[in-house]
Design an enzyme around this catalytic site. Structure first.
Site: not given
Length: 467
Positions: A43, A27, A24, A136
């Site tokens: 980002k 950067v 999605y 994550d």
């Protein structure tokens, strides 16, 4: 994919090279147009590709990064949006990510891996206190900036109280906790598994469950086969213990957050920080007071504890001149500690004979108890090694082995002369083991204080934790 090949336009920033991209977001490195020419990372999240869950994740990421300020977490400076994209203006980290760092060196020496782990643990402790789970954790989401480790990409992060359980799949399969991979409910402890995988990869150059497919990965994780640690003389027992406790497939028996933060290998209390020098100085003042009043054993213990904080203080200090002055002070304290060690050792020799005769009597009284007699034999071997000058970790292991057995024997021993002698022997052995442990720690500290740094950048060499 957000941003395409040409960087999007922003009023306040000039976007240049692409640093990375995901499903999605992309950067970019960027410069602020104003006089400061500040370097940032932007980002860029394309609105078109966002579904409801992605929007919620993005809003949570912004909310978390807006509220947290920590030296080991990437800072969100601002966020903006237009008709096509949402822009997160983030702190720029010039050292790339930990994944690239590990690949460039194949594997990391334990000392450097530990320094990085301490910094990651420091960030996780900060998040844990605020009921935030990252979910994550992987080397690609850990950035390096002038020797500092910075936790990044909170796209899957959640506010999770200790009793919260989730079942939505999050994160990257190689670093995902087994409870996630197996589509079971999971909680904040999933982050601890990921930490174990990251540490394993840093030390051995690959993750523990490297697989060619997701199916193969799932099979390995579902297996009951114990985690195997690659044989390496460069990985300490404490480090191996932590790895096995982090990489426990069952979250119920996996190491807890509190145990992780206080584990001897993580040891956040002795992490290089602004407080290190203050703690060291306070302990040295106590040591000097006891030294002046002739309390040699107490002074020695305090000098040893002070040195455990002086080494992190040296690592933390960025100024070369002050760093050298600290090293000089440490040499003085080590020298005095060595003198005290000799004084205490001569005093101990007097008690060696008294202890030996009591131990011999106890052994004679224990010939009908083979297990107790065997434990006393191990204790005698430890004492003999120490008297012969073998004051290494092998001797300490013997002390600890014998004490483990003798304490069990004491619990089962009825009242009487043998119990009294056993109690006295255990106290004596504990005192010896503690004394030996302090000597080993002092030796290790002395080596750390004088050894050369890893051949990295100047900023890493001066300190892996300069803030």
């Amino acid at each position: 994919m957000a941003g395409g090949f040409a960087p999007p336009k922003l009023a306040e920033f000039i976007l240049t090279e692409r640093l990375g991209s995901g499903t999605y977001a992309t950067v970019y490195k960027a410069y602020r147009k104003k006089d400061s020419r500040e370097v940032v990372a932007v980002k860029v999240v394309g609105k078109k590709g966002l579904n409801k869950a992605s929007v919620e994740n993005l809003l949570t990421e912004i909310e978390i990064l807006k509220t947290v300020r920590h030296p080991h977490i990437v800072q969100l400076k601002d966020f903006q949006w237009d008709s096509e994209n949402i822009y997160l203006i983030l702190e720029f980290c010039s050292g790339g990510d930990l994944s690239r760092f590990i690949r460039s060196r194949r594997l990391l020496p334990e000392r450097l891996a530990r320094s990085f782990l301490q910094q990651l643990a420091c960030a996780l402790q900060f998040l844990h206190e605020r009921n935030i789970s990252h979910l994550d954790l992987k080397p690609q989401n850990i950035l390096l900036n002038g020797g500092l480790l910075k936790l990044a990409d909170f796209g899957f992060a959640q506010y999770m109280s200790p009793w919260d359980e989730k079942h939505v799949l999050r994160g990257s399969p190689l670093y995902m906790a087994p409870e996630m991979v197996c589509s079971q409910q999971y909680d904040a402890r999933a982050d601890l598994w990921s930490v174990g995988v990251i540490l394993y990869e840093a030390l051995f150059g690959r993750p523990p469950f490297a697989s060619r497919s997701y199916t193969e990965l799932e099979e390995k994780i579902r297996s009951d086969k114990p985690i195997e640690l690659c044989p390496s003389p460069h990985v300490s027992r404490e480090c191996r213990d932590l790895l096995l406790r982090l990489l426990d497939r069952d979250p119920e028996t996996r190491i807890s957050f509190d145990e992780f933060f206080t584990h001897p290998f993580v040891d956040l209390e002795h992490m290089p920080s602004a407080e290190s020098l203050g703690r060291a100085t306070a302990l040295v003042l106590e040591a000097v007071q006891k030294d002046e009043t002739g309390e040699h054993s107490g002074a020695l213990s305090l000098y040893c504890r002070a040195l455990e904080h002086f080494v992190p203080a040296i690592h933390y200090e960025a100024d070369a001149q002050r760093k050298e002055a600290l090293r000089s002070k440490v040499k003085q304290y080590v020298s005095r500690a060595e003198e005290l060690k000799a004084l205490v050792a001569s005093g101990n020799k007097i008690s060696f004979g008294q202890d030996k005769s009591a131990r011999d009597i106890l052994k004679e009284m224990s010939r009908d108890r083979p297990r107790l007699y065997a434990a006393l034999e191990v204790a005698s071997a430890a004492v003999a090694q120490e008297e012969e000058g073998e004051d290494g970790s092998g001797t300490l292991d013997l002390y600890q082995q014998s004490l483990g057995e003798l304490l069990l024997m004491l619990a089962a021993e009825p009242q009487g002369r043998r119990r009294d002698l056993l109690h006295s022997e255990i106290k004596s052995l504990m005192s010896r083991a503690e004394y030996l442990k302090e000597q080993l720690k002092m030796r290790e500290t002395q080596t750390e204080a004088t050894m050369d740094r890893e051949p990295l950048s100047d900023s890493v060499r001066s300190s892996c934790c300069v803030q």
